[in-house]
Design a protein around this motif. Structure first.
Motif, PDB file in Angstrom:
ATOM      1  N   GLY A  44      54.213  30.323  29.950  1.00  0.00           N
ATOM      2  CA  GLY A  44      53.797  30.108  28.570  1.00  0.00           C
ATOM      3  C   GLY A  44      54.966  30.134  27.604  1.00  0.00           C
ATOM      4  O   GLY A  44      55.098  29.281  26.741  1.00  0.00           O
ATOM      5  N   ILE A  45      55.830  31.164  27.717  1.00  0.00           N
ATOM      6  CA  ILE A  45      57.069  31.250  26.940  1.00  0.00           C
ATOM      7  C   ILE A  45      58.193  31.427  27.945  1.00  0.00           C
ATOM      8  O   ILE A  45      58.197  32.396  28.716  1.00  0.00           O
ATOM      9  CB  ILE A  45      57.033  32.415  25.946  1.00  0.00           C
ATOM     10  N   THR A  47      50.134  27.563  17.258  1.00  0.00           N
ATOM     11  CA  THR A  47      49.255  27.616  18.420  1.00  0.00           C
ATOM     12  C   THR A  47      49.742  26.592  19.430  1.00  0.00           C
ATOM     13  O   THR A  47      49.895  25.406  19.096  1.00  0.00           O
ATOM     14  CB  THR A  47      47.804  27.313  18.024  1.00  0.00           C
ATOM     15  N   ILE A  48      49.980  27.041  20.650  1.00  0.00           N
ATOM     16  CA  ILE A  48      50.473  26.173  21.716  1.00  0.00           C
ATOM     17  C   ILE A  48      49.503  26.295  22.882  1.00  0.00           C
ATOM     18  O   ILE A  48      49.244  27.407  23.379  1.00  0.00           O
ATOM     19  CB  ILE A  48      51.904  26.554  22.154  1.00  0.00           C
ATOM     20  N   VAL A  90      49.602  35.792  24.616  1.00  0.00           N
ATOM     21  CA  VAL A  90      49.758  34.785  25.675  1.00  0.00           C
ATOM     22  C   VAL A  90      48.584  34.964  26.638  1.00  0.00           C
ATOM     23  O   VAL A  90      48.418  36.038  27.229  1.00  0.00           O
ATOM     24  CB  VAL A  90      51.094  34.935  26.422  1.00  0.00           C
ATOM     25  N   GLY A 130      54.747  26.196  27.528  1.00  0.00           N
ATOM     26  CA  GLY A 130      54.294  26.294  26.150  1.00  0.00           C
ATOM     27  C   GLY A 130      55.460  26.189  25.182  1.00  0.00           C
ATOM     28  O   GLY A 130      55.650  25.195  24.489  1.00  0.00           O
ATOM     29  N   ILE A 131      56.285  27.262  25.134  1.00  0.00           N
ATOM     30  CA  ILE A 131      57.508  27.292  24.322  1.00  0.00           C
ATOM     31  C   ILE A 131      58.677  27.483  25.272  1.00  0.00           C
ATOM     32  O   ILE A 131      58.646  28.355  26.143  1.00  0.00           O
ATOM     33  CB  ILE A 131      57.459  28.450  23.309  1.00  0.00           C
ATOM     34  N   CYS A 140      52.371  33.999  17.161  1.00  0.00           N
ATOM     35  CA  CYS A 140      51.909  32.778  17.811  1.00  0.00           C
ATOM     36  C   CYS A 140      50.803  33.086  18.816  1.00  0.00           C
ATOM     37  O   CYS A 140      50.659  34.220  19.283  1.00  0.00           O
ATOM     38  CB  CYS A 140      53.059  32.067  18.524  1.00  0.00           C
ATOM     39  N   GLU A 141      50.051  32.052  19.148  1.00  0.00           N
ATOM     40  CA  GLU A 141      49.063  32.118  20.218  1.00  0.00           C
ATOM     41  C   GLU A 141      49.421  31.056  21.251  1.00  0.00           C
ATOM     42  O   GLU A 141      49.534  29.876  20.917  1.00  0.00           O
ATOM     43  CB  GLU A 141      47.656  31.869  19.695  1.00  0.00           C
ATOM     44  N   VAL A 142      49.594  31.481  22.493  1.00  0.00           N
ATOM     45  CA  VAL A 142      49.933  30.567  23.587  1.00  0.00           C
ATOM     46  C   VAL A 142      48.833  30.680  24.637  1.00  0.00           C
ATOM     47  O   VAL A 142      48.527  31.780  25.115  1.00  0.00           O
ATOM     48  CB  VAL A 142      51.299  30.904  24.208  1.00  0.00           C
ATOM     49  N   THR A 151      52.532  38.408  19.215  1.00  0.00           N
ATOM     50  CA  THR A 151      52.126  37.142  19.848  1.00  0.00           C
ATOM     51  C   THR A 151      51.203  37.420  21.022  1.00  0.00           C
ATOM     52  O   THR A 151      51.360  38.427  21.733  1.00  0.00           O
ATOM     53  CB  THR A 151      53.384  36.368  20.295  1.00  0.00           C
TER      54      THR A 151
END
Length: 472
Positions: free
Chosen positions: A335-336, A287-288, A352, A308-309, A322-324, A350
């Motif tokens: 976010g990514i 989680t980001i 976002v 985020g990533i 994942c959760e962003v 995932t």
């Protein structure tokens, strides 16, 4: 290495069996697991081979925090030794046996991170005890093989106090169940790791840095991976929050080093929550979050970009399960994000979420220069988004923005954004396929400039204002 083991061996050095009984009574299995050959929970290949376990109470360490334990730790620092700390508060000024120690099968273990606390001397990590790099370290172990540290808290709540813990192993690095308390206010971040051997492995499990750093100057990193890293290093279930220069900063090394991030919570870190750069590195089940305006966000400190990533080098990064969440009004590329020094990457299963007044992209791939920062050529620049959901009410920009990324694929996607002017997918010089998708945005569902786009089974719902339309 020779040490003066003062007093009788009996009473200072406990047998493995008796120590494991003690740990079992305390409800701690970490050392027992780490000493079993072939453990799947982070012991190195072949397991640790501790010849002796030293009970640090019995060895004379003061558990009240009154007298420094440095001399006792130094006395028993040698290969084949595990230093076991029973419950207590221990004043550890600095543990720095030097560079290239050649230690093998060595460990420092508290029985439980909630029961064992190490307190650096006040001012450690500042210029108070010297201005050289080594002067500012808290724990420094370099050139070790099969190293275990864990089961304790580091109390850095005193002003200008902390210092870096850096662990550089040839192979067999395990850092588990360690918490850092207090906002980091010295100029080197609290943690640095490296695995030198290409076939070497390391695990950082449940490292917790929840209190962040103080700004706007200095700008410490939460967790840094040293550039010579060449092995495989896995971060599991870590918590890194509120740092000014990346949560996990792992893009410095070149290939073949691989970084894995599994689980964990990374929140409100400037530059990136998780920053990767080695090919085939990955983030999964994490989680980001960016949901707070940091206190270093001010006019005097303009270098804010809270991704985020971030893939900032290499190719083949993957983000899975994942959760962003991007939900505050600060500068950010997305976010990514994949940088111009990066190749292709994959995002699967995932979500976002980008909330107003946040204005940047959900997923963004900049136009690649075709090679990384080390001159390695990329074979593939394409982006694959599969089973990805992007939602929110952030205005403007786009949920997905791809530039110079031919061969990209968006499949089984749900893109729902209600913010004014928010587009769904923007493609610039990026031939792509979009299939099995729902795009429900206030702006344009697909914007293509210099791009051939093939769509199949794409539904455009028009934010629920009508029945929408389909492209089949």
């Amino acid at each position: 290495m020779t040490h003066d083991n003062q007093g009788s061996t009996a009473g200072r050095i406990a047998s493995r069996r008796s120590v494991l009984r003690t740990l079992g009574a305390a409800g701690v299995a970490g050392v027992a697991v780490a000493t079993r050959s072939g453990s799947a929970t982070a012991a190195p290949r072949g397991g640790f081979q501790f010849d002796r376990v030293v009970n640090m109470h019995e060895a004379g360490a003061d558990p009240t925090g009154g007298e420094p334990v440095d001399p006792i730790v130094d006395r028993y620092t040698e290969s084949g030794t595990l230093l076991l700390f029973p419950p207590g508060e221990y004043r550890l000024n600095q543990f720095n046996p030097g560079f290239d120690t050649d230690l093998e099968n060595f460990g420092i273990r508290g029985v439980n991170s909630k029961q064992v606390t190490f307190v650096p001397r006040e001012g450690q990590g500042s210029d108070r005890y010297g201005t050289g790099y080594a002067d500012k370290l808290f724990i420094n172990l370099w050139g070790v093989r099969n190293l275990l540290l864990g089961g304790f808290t580091v109390d850095c709540t005193a002003e200008n106090t902390g210092g870096r813990t850096q662990l550089l192993a040839d192979d067999g690095l395990v850092f588990r169940d360690v918490t850092f308390r207090g906002r980091h206010d010295v100029d080197r971040g609290p943690l640095l790791f490296c695995v030198f051997d290409e076939d070497g492995e390391g695990v950082v499990d449940r490292a917790r840095l929840p209190d962040g750093s103080v700004g706007p100057d200095p700008n410490p990193v939460g967790v840094f991976v040293f550039r010579p890293h060449a092995g495989t290093l896995t971060f599991r279930n870590c918590h890194v929050e509120g740092f000014q220069d990346n949560g996990i900063y792992a893009s410095a090394p070149d290939d073949p080093g691989v970084i894995g991030v599994e689980g964990g919570y990374y929140a409100n870190n400037n530059v990136a929550g998780v920053r990767l750069g080695q090919s085939e590195s990955y983030v999964k089940n994490a989680t980001i979050v960016v949901d707070e305006v940091p206190d270093f966000w001010n006019r005097a400190f303009k270098n804010v970009n809270m991704r985020g990533i971030w893939q900032n080098d290499g190719e083949g990064m993957s983000v899975k399960n994942c959760e962003v969440v991007m939900a505050t009004d600060v500068t950010s590329q997305g976010g990514i994000v994949s940088s111009k020094r990066s190749g292709g990457f994959t995002v699967e299963n995932t979500t976002v979420r980008t909330e107003a007044p946040y204005r940047s992209f959900g997923i963004s791939a900049r136009r690649s220069q075709g090679e990384d920062g080390f001159g390695n050529q990329f074979e593939d620049l394409s982006v694959t988004l599969r089973n990805v959901s992007t939602t929110g009410d952030a205005p403007d920009a786009a949920a997905v923005d791809l530039r110079g990324r031919d061969g990209s694929l968006v499949e089984n996607a749900r893109i729902r954004h209600s913010g004014t002017g928010r587009d769904g997918i923007r493609l610039l010089d990026s031939d792509a396929t979009v299939r099995n998708a729902v795009i429900d945005v206030a702006g344009e569902p697909i914007v293509a400039e210099g791009s051939d786009v093939t769509t199949r089974n794409v539904r455009y719902d028009d934010n629920g204002r009508g029945r929408g339309r389909s492209d089949r």
